[in-house]
Design an enzyme around this catalytic site. Structure first.
Site, mmCIF file in Angstrom:
data_model
loop_
_atom_site.group_PDB
_atom_site.id
_atom_site.type_symbol
_atom_site.label_atom_id
_atom_site.label_comp_id
_atom_site.label_asym_id
_atom_site.label_seq_id
_atom_site.Cartn_x
_atom_site.Cartn_y
_atom_site.Cartn_z
ATOM 1 N N CYS A 35 -12.707 6.895 4.343
ATOM 2 C CA CYS A 35 -11.991 7.750 3.402
ATOM 3 C C CYS A 35 -10.512 7.859 3.761
ATOM 4 O O CYS A 35 -10.087 7.471 4.853
ATOM 5 C CB CYS A 35 -12.579 9.171 3.415
ATOM 6 S SG CYS A 35 -14.341 9.287 3.082
ATOM 7 N N ARG A 64 -17.824 1.182 3.985
ATOM 8 C CA ARG A 64 -17.555 1.014 2.560
ATOM 9 C C ARG A 64 -16.571 2.075 2.074
ATOM 10 O O ARG A 64 -16.521 3.185 2.622
ATOM 11 C CB ARG A 64 -18.855 1.123 1.754
ATOM 12 C CG ARG A 64 -19.948 0.173 2.205
ATOM 13 C CD ARG A 64 -21.163 0.276 1.294
ATOM 14 N NE ARG A 64 -21.657 1.644 1.172
ATOM 15 C CZ ARG A 64 -22.506 2.217 2.019
ATOM 16 N NH1 ARG A 64 -22.929 1.547 3.083
ATOM 17 N NH2 ARG A 64 -22.920 3.459 1.828
ATOM 18 N N ASP A 425 31.746 2.785 5.710
ATOM 19 C CA ASP A 425 32.948 3.557 6.041
ATOM 20 C C ASP A 425 32.784 4.369 7.319
ATOM 21 O O ASP A 425 33.683 5.117 7.713
ATOM 22 C CB ASP A 425 33.330 4.485 4.885
ATOM 23 C CG ASP A 425 32.225 5.485 4.547
ATOM 24 O OD1 ASP A 425 31.191 5.507 5.256
ATOM 25 O OD2 ASP A 425 32.392 6.233 3.563
#
Length: 448
Positions: A35, A64, A425
């Site tokens: 998950c 899975r 800069d």
């Protein structure tokens, strides 16, 4: 992983902290399911939980994908945008579809390593090699096509990058514990014809996302014929043409964020380009960023604290086509419009105001302004692809005639997706690293 590190990750799982979605995955040994950290299911006991850096690693250990939280649809880890080492470069290239198109040997050549070295480094750090990472990506692409288009299952298999129907079926069963037909049947309503509707997408991101600032920038830079931004502020749509490995495409992205995602739609001449198109769109919109880490570093500086607090989730956009962006930077808006009119590649059928692809570098090598940069890109002396060595690219950019310091900095930020480019800069601070590109964006969008 130490016990203390595992306990820290478990705290994120216990609190269902969405900030960590995509940064790691957890799997439950008793169920065989992996998950995302924010999964709303009941929190498992610590002793039953294993942690993985990637979904591919979880799949490689036989877990899975959760049907409830869909861990394959999370944002990518922000680490791969920051890191310039071989692992970071490899992950970005795999996301762009290099393994699907060129195999692991092609990936290794681009990285300048042997295939064995690449396999070893990725497996050691991510728990999965390049083929496993590409396989997980193909499975996600296949699920998307199965559930959003009416393509025959056999066409889905090859469009997602699988080399055979058997490989496709075996992978879908292993990752989702269902057949492709069963996976498609879970989606309510029948998908419509893809040619009419394209492929609908939900582009996930983590944390706050400053959509207004991103769409303001896209609108300001849009090149008519290639890009357009339509609609009122807050409900704008950005559309552009895409030059992809197998053919052209057109993408539309909405400004509104109904959840933790942006809604998009892709029209592709070749569905094999889906994975690459999605990856490039994510880079353009900077969807895999970690706004929490950026805010923590930049918000601690009194010079930026007010801007960070007032505008949470400011992103540092990349480029949908890095070479195109670099050439347009050198040409300027008017020069880019002229080049498009003279040398653009027309679409077979215009899509609204979108009518062409911007010329490839090889078509501009003789251009009086863009020629030196176009030659460096066409010859491969300068690489701006997702796996480019950023330091080497910066060195080459500095030697290309006509590419000044400001243009080189913009190309590094946008084409290379470098999150830590110093302002040309010098108006930044070393302590803003590794987020100096984001610091410049905060300076650009905040009133002085």
């Amino acid at each position: 992983m130490t016990d203390d590190e595992g306990d820290t990750l478990y705290q994120a799982v216990s609190s269902r902290d969405a900030r960590f979605d995509g940064e790691f995955f957890f799997a439950v040994r008793t169920t065989g399911i992996y998950c995302r950290p924010s999964c709303p299911a009941v929190t498992p006991k610590r002793r039953n939980v294993a942690f993985f850096t990637t979904a591919a690693a979880a799949q490689g250990h036989g877990f899975r994908a959760c049907r409830r939280c869909r861990p394959d649809a999370v944002p990518g880890s922000a680490a791969w945008n920051v890191r310039a080492d071989v692992v970071g470069r490899a992950v970005r290239m795999i996301g762009d579809g290099v393994v699907d198109r060129e195999g692991v040997p092609g990936l290794a050549v681009r990285l300048g390593y042997s295939a064995r070295q690449v396999q070893r480094q990725l497996t050691a750090e991510l728990g999965a090699g390049p083929m496993a990472l590409a396989r997980a990506q193909r499975a996600h692409t296949a699920r998307l096509l199965l559930q959003t288009t009416a393509l025959p299952v056999t066409e889905v298999a090859f469009a997602a990058g699988f080399s055979s129907i058997r490989q496709f079926n075996d992978t879908i069963r292993a990752v989702y514990a269902r057949t492709p037909t069963e996976l498609r049947a879970e989606t309510p309503g029948a998908p419509g014809p893809r040619d009419a509707a394209g492929v609908p997408l939900r582009l996930a991101y983590r944390g706050p996302y400053a959509t207004r600032e991103v769409f303001d920038l896209l609108a300001a830079e849009a090149l008519p014929g290639v890009e357009e931004v339509t609609g009122p502020p807050g409900d704008r749509t950005y559309r552009r043409t895409l030059r992809l490995p197998y053919g052209p495409g057109v993408v539309a992205v909405g400004e509104r964020a109904p959840g933790r995602w942006l809604e998009a739609r892709l029209h592709l001449a070749e569905l094999r380009d889906l994975t690459t198109a999605v990856h490039r769109l994510r880079r353009l919109l900077d969807l895999d960023a970690d706004p929490y880490a950026v805010a923590e570093r930049l918000g601690a500086d009194p010079r930026l604290a007010a801007a960070v607090a007032a505008r949470p989730g400011v992103r540092s956009p990349g480029a949908a086509d890095p070479e195109e962006y670099a050439l347009r930077t050198v040409l300027g808006p008017e020069g880019s419009a002229r080049v498009l009119a003279e040398s653009g590649t027309p679409l077979d059928a215009p899509d609204g105001s979108l009518r062409a692809l911007f010329p490839a570098p090889a078509e501009l090598t003789g251009h009086p302004v863009a020629g030196p940069l176009a030659r460096a890109l066409a010859d491969g002396v300068l690489r701006l692809d997702p796996g480019a060595d950023r330091d080497e690219a910066a060195r080459v950019l500095g030697a290309v005639p006509g590419v000044g310091a400001r243009a080189a900095a913009r190309i590094r930020v946008r084409s290379l997706g470098d999150p830590d480019v110093p302002a040309p800069d010098g108006a930044d601070a070393p302590e803003w690293a590794p987020w100096r590109s984001y610091a410049q964006r905060y300076r650009d969008v905040s009133p002085r």
